[in-house]
Design a protein around this motif. Sequence first.
Motif, short mmCIF file in Angstrom:
data_model
loop_
_atom_site.label_atom_id
_atom_site.label_comp_id
_atom_site.label_asym_id
_atom_site.label_seq_id
_atom_site.Cartn_x
_atom_site.Cartn_y
_atom_site.Cartn_z
N GLU A 184 0.83 -1.20 0.00
CA GLU A 184 0.00 0.00 0.00
C GLU A 184 0.87 1.26 0.00
O GLU A 184 0.61 2.22 -0.72
N ARG A 187 2.76 1.57 -3.45
CA ARG A 187 1.86 1.98 -4.54
C ARG A 187 1.51 3.46 -4.42
O ARG A 187 1.41 4.16 -5.43
N LEU A 188 1.33 3.93 -3.20
CA LEU A 188 1.03 5.35 -3.00
C LEU A 188 2.14 6.21 -3.58
O LEU A 188 1.88 7.19 -4.29
N LEU A 190 4.45 5.31 -5.79
CA LEU A 190 4.55 5.13 -7.24
C LEU A 190 3.58 6.07 -7.95
O LEU A 190 3.92 6.71 -8.94
N GLU A 191 2.35 6.17 -7.42
CA GLU A 191 1.36 7.07 -8.01
C GLU A 191 1.81 8.52 -7.87
O GLU A 191 1.68 9.32 -8.81
N GLN A 192 2.37 8.88 -6.70
CA GLN A 192 2.86 10.25 -6.51
C GLN A 192 3.96 10.60 -7.49
O GLN A 192 3.96 11.66 -8.10
N SER A 193 4.91 9.67 -7.63
CA SER A 193 6.07 9.97 -8.48
C SER A 193 5.69 10.06 -9.94
O SER A 193 6.37 10.72 -10.73
N SER A 194 4.58 9.43 -10.34
CA SER A 194 4.18 9.47 -11.75
C SER A 194 3.29 10.67 -12.07
O SER A 194 3.12 11.03 -13.22
N THR A 195 2.70 11.29 -11.01
CA THR A 195 1.78 12.41 -11.26
C THR A 195 2.30 13.73 -10.75
O THR A 195 1.71 14.77 -11.03
N GLN A 211 7.59 -0.24 -11.31
CA GLN A 211 6.39 -1.07 -11.25
C GLN A 211 6.75 -2.55 -11.07
O GLN A 211 6.08 -3.29 -10.34
#
Length: 445
Positions: A184, A187-188, A190-195, A211
């Motif tokens: 969890e 993944r949080l 990973l989402e931050q670093s991509s957006t 990923q």
Amino acid sequence: MATSVLKPSAALAQGGIRDAEIESLIAEYSNPILRAAGLSSQNIRIHLINDRSFNAFVVDGQNMFLHVGAIMKSSTPNQLIGVIAHEAGHIEGSHISRMHTQIARAQQAALFFQLLGIASIAAGALGGGGGNDMAEGGAALMYGGQSAAMRSFLNYKRAEESAADQAAVRYLNATKQSSRGMIETFRLFLEQSSTAGRGVDPYAQTHPLPQERIASLQRLASSSPYFNQKDSPELQLRHDMVRAKLDAFINKKNRAVVFRDYPESNQGLPARYARAISTCYTRGSAAAVPLIDQLIAAQPNNPYFHEFKGQCLMEEGGGMNQAIPPLRTAVKLAPKASLIRVMLAQALLGSNNNAVLNEAVENLRLALVTENTNSAAYTQLANAYARLNRQADAELATANAYFHRGRYTDAKMQAKRAQAAFPLGSPNWLKADDIINFQPPKPRG
């Protein structure tokens, strides 16, 4: 001369925070993990850094650092326990010492290519025809060599992160806990670093999160028989209490923020705790004590409610004498909480009642068994001894206070004064001798 085990603590104190309740919870999270990793005998210390960003890291084989933001942004105990387990994997795998070696190799490789490139550029500049081609080749060689060295190091770093993930899952399985929290958290980020670019927490930058790494961790974790294990309601409540406490203390002068995060419509214990803390520091102890008493009525045996009542009375208008009874109760409920003993001693000394000086000394001596690098506690002990006319003991305590602030010259001077008054070879004489003979670490570079 005694064999000295003195270690300076001033450097570790910078930017750190101390709190008995938070440290107790972190110890409950980390101790089973450290035992599973075979690290329980290595005196691993976990330091809390006063930074709201999510980050955790190790710098050697004995010290782990957690930003308070990692606690505040972990919605469950399991998420934070997973982070601690991952960092323990780095310690058990000796990744830090090996990383230093890898950095040195990468730097040497980059330097080698840089020197070759400089030589080629120089040859091109000094030669005749074709010099420009040689110079351009030299520049490419420099850039390419540095890039290759960096790629080598990043590949190494990713491998170490993956190894720490696998070790963390092993520790969590050994302690019958889920690895779901790790996934969890990762993944949080990973989402931050991509957006996001500038707003990403440091954890995502210092812990590469491709990923495929998360997918590999997902496969490993989901095969565990404990993957669906949940935190107990009691542990979740303690976690939420600490998060609320941190939020309230960080924003203690901004009542609007705390009451926005924990509105009065929320009558849960963590929200009431946050509002009581905010009320203490914005409206004073008279307004806050009734709120704290309601918390105590809900959990009479919670030492940290009694501790905060004493702290609020000390700091926001109640006075030292009024703070002593709740702090005594807190010590009775949590006798191993050394920081609470230090606070009680502070109230006892501040009461200007010489009848309680020996009680203050006893609490400080017990606290310093585990808080043996706490310079403030040594200063209080020196104060108590001086008021009891125990001059040599006061000078030795002052020497320890200076020592743990990194003021070694002052520490040695005070230790020499104290040692002259102690019998040769006595325990206090030897403690003074350790300080006198301590050799400060030489600055690097």
